[in-house]
Design a protein around this motif. Structure first.
Motif, PDB file in Angstrom:
ATOM      1  N   TYR A   1     103.741 116.226   3.437  1.00  0.00           N
ATOM      2  CA  TYR A   1     104.615 116.216   2.261  1.00  0.00           C
ATOM      3  C   TYR A   1     104.352 115.020   1.362  1.00  0.00           C
ATOM      4  N   PHE A   2     104.282 113.817   1.941  1.00  0.00           N
ATOM      5  CA  PHE A   2     104.219 112.622   1.111  1.00  0.00           C
ATOM      6  C   PHE A   2     102.801 112.225   0.697  1.00  0.00           C
ATOM      7  N   PRO A   3     102.009 111.624   1.561  1.00  0.00           N
ATOM      8  CA  PRO A   3     100.720 111.149   1.044  1.00  0.00           C
ATOM      9  C   PRO A   3      99.756 112.265   0.660  1.00  0.00           C
ATOM     10  N   LEU A   4      99.822 113.407   1.334  1.00  0.00           N
ATOM     11  CA  LEU A   4      98.879 114.475   1.016  1.00  0.00           C
ATOM     12  C   LEU A   4      99.385 115.381  -0.100  1.00  0.00           C
ATOM     13  N   GLY A   5     100.678 115.331  -0.382  1.00  0.00           N
ATOM     14  CA  GLY A   5     101.241 116.121  -1.484  1.00  0.00           C
ATOM     15  C   GLY A   5     101.297 117.621  -1.212  1.00  0.00           C
ATOM     16  N   LEU A   6     101.235 118.008   0.047  1.00  0.00           N
ATOM     17  CA  LEU A   6     101.319 119.430   0.413  1.00  0.00           C
ATOM     18  C   LEU A   6     102.787 119.755   0.686  1.00  0.00           C
ATOM     19  N   ARG A   7     103.565 119.877  -0.388  1.00  0.00           N
ATOM     20  CA  ARG A   7     105.022 119.991  -0.276  1.00  0.00           C
ATOM     21  C   ARG A   7     105.463 121.211   0.525  1.00  0.00           C
ATOM     22  N   ASP A   8     104.904 122.379   0.237  1.00  0.00           N
ATOM     23  CA  ASP A   8     105.340 123.592   0.937  1.00  0.00           C
ATOM     24  C   ASP A   8     105.031 123.515   2.431  1.00  0.00           C
ATOM     25  N   LYS A   9     103.804 123.098   2.745  1.00  0.00           N
ATOM     26  CA  LYS A   9     103.418 122.986   4.146  1.00  0.00           C
ATOM     27  C   LYS A   9     104.253 121.909   4.847  1.00  0.00           C
ATOM     28  N   GLY A  10     104.462 120.781   4.166  1.00  0.00           N
ATOM     29  CA  GLY A  10     105.276 119.708   4.732  1.00  0.00           C
ATOM     30  C   GLY A  10     106.697 120.153   5.017  1.00  0.00           C
ATOM     31  N   MET A  11     107.313 120.857   4.064  1.00  0.00           N
ATOM     32  CA  MET A  11     108.684 121.345   4.259  1.00  0.00           C
ATOM     33  C   MET A  11     108.747 122.361   5.398  1.00  0.00           C
ATOM     34  N   GLU A  12     107.742 123.210   5.487  1.00  0.00           N
ATOM     35  CA  GLU A  12     107.700 124.205   6.562  1.00  0.00           C
ATOM     36  C   GLU A  12     107.663 123.511   7.936  1.00  0.00           C
ATOM     37  N   LEU A  13     106.832 122.485   8.048  1.00  0.00           N
ATOM     38  CA  LEU A  13     106.727 121.758   9.313  1.00  0.00           C
ATOM     39  C   LEU A  13     108.000 120.978   9.626  1.00  0.00           C
ATOM     40  N   LEU A  14     108.605 120.355   8.614  1.00  0.00           N
ATOM     41  CA  LEU A  14     109.854 119.623   8.834  1.00  0.00           C
ATOM     42  C   LEU A  14     110.967 120.562   9.286  1.00  0.00           C
TER      43      LEU A  14
END
Length: 192
Positions: free
Chosen positions: A109-122
């Motif tokens: 989500y943060f350093p890589l900027g992959l918001r959708d993937k980051g939110m899915e994992l969180l």
């Protein structure tokens, strides 16, 4: 006949001389030791895997990656986005390690900027028991999303965490991360 019994005896002696002392403990014991090694130091896990076939087998199992605890500060993974730490984190997340799923979501989500993937994992980490992942997910939904339905979902998640009595521990956890990030940035950008 006397010579044949001597031959057999020599064969037994030779095989005993080459038997590894590592074989004295069952693989299950080594598989219990390996997650502790991984939790202490990712590099030590890699060294363990390189030692011998017994250690490679024990230290490469999915069980090791699922049970490894992420003792390193979350900020540590920000400075190792392409190194062995990243591959270790990805493998742990693949096999269902909740700490790793949370950290992978944070990094995505943060350093890589992959918001959708980051939110899915969180969200996945929260569903599997990580209250800190739920807290972060709720904060992001409330403050980084414009969709009213997502904002309401974040408010509800935060309310569930508050009702569970874990809001204060989550706040302390993220306060610690903030301090770790500041220290990491100071180290990265310190003059020569």
């Amino acid at each position: 006949m006397a010579g044949s019994s001597q031959k057999g005896k020599k064969r037994v002696d030779i095989s005993l001389q080459h038997e590894s002392s590592l074989d004295l403990l069952p693989r299950e014991i080594w598989s219990c030791i390996a997650p502790m090694v991984a939790s202490n130091s990712i590099q030590d896990l890699f060294n363990m895997q390189a030692m011998c076939k017994v250690f490679l087998g024990a230290a490469s199992s999915d069980t090791v990656y699922k049970r490894a605890t992420m003792y390193k500060p979350l900020a540590h993974f920000l400075s190792h986005l392409n190194g062995p730490e990243r591959r270790f984190l990805e493998r742990c997340a693949e096999v269902g390690n909740v700490d790793a799923i949370f950290q992978q979501g944070f990094v995505d989500y943060f350093p890589l900027g992959l918001r959708d993937k980051g939110m899915e994992l969180l969200a996945r980490a929260f569903a599997e028991g990580s209250v800190e992942a739920g807290y972060l997910c709720a904060m992001l939904l409330m403050y980084h999303h414009e969709d009213e339905e997502e904002v309401q979902m974040g408010v509800q998640m935060m309310e569930d965490i508050r009702i569970s009595g874990q809001l204060e521990s989550c706040s302390k956890f993220f306060s610690g991360i903030s301090k770790d990030v500041v220290v990491l940035l100071l180290e990265m950008y310190a003059p020569g």
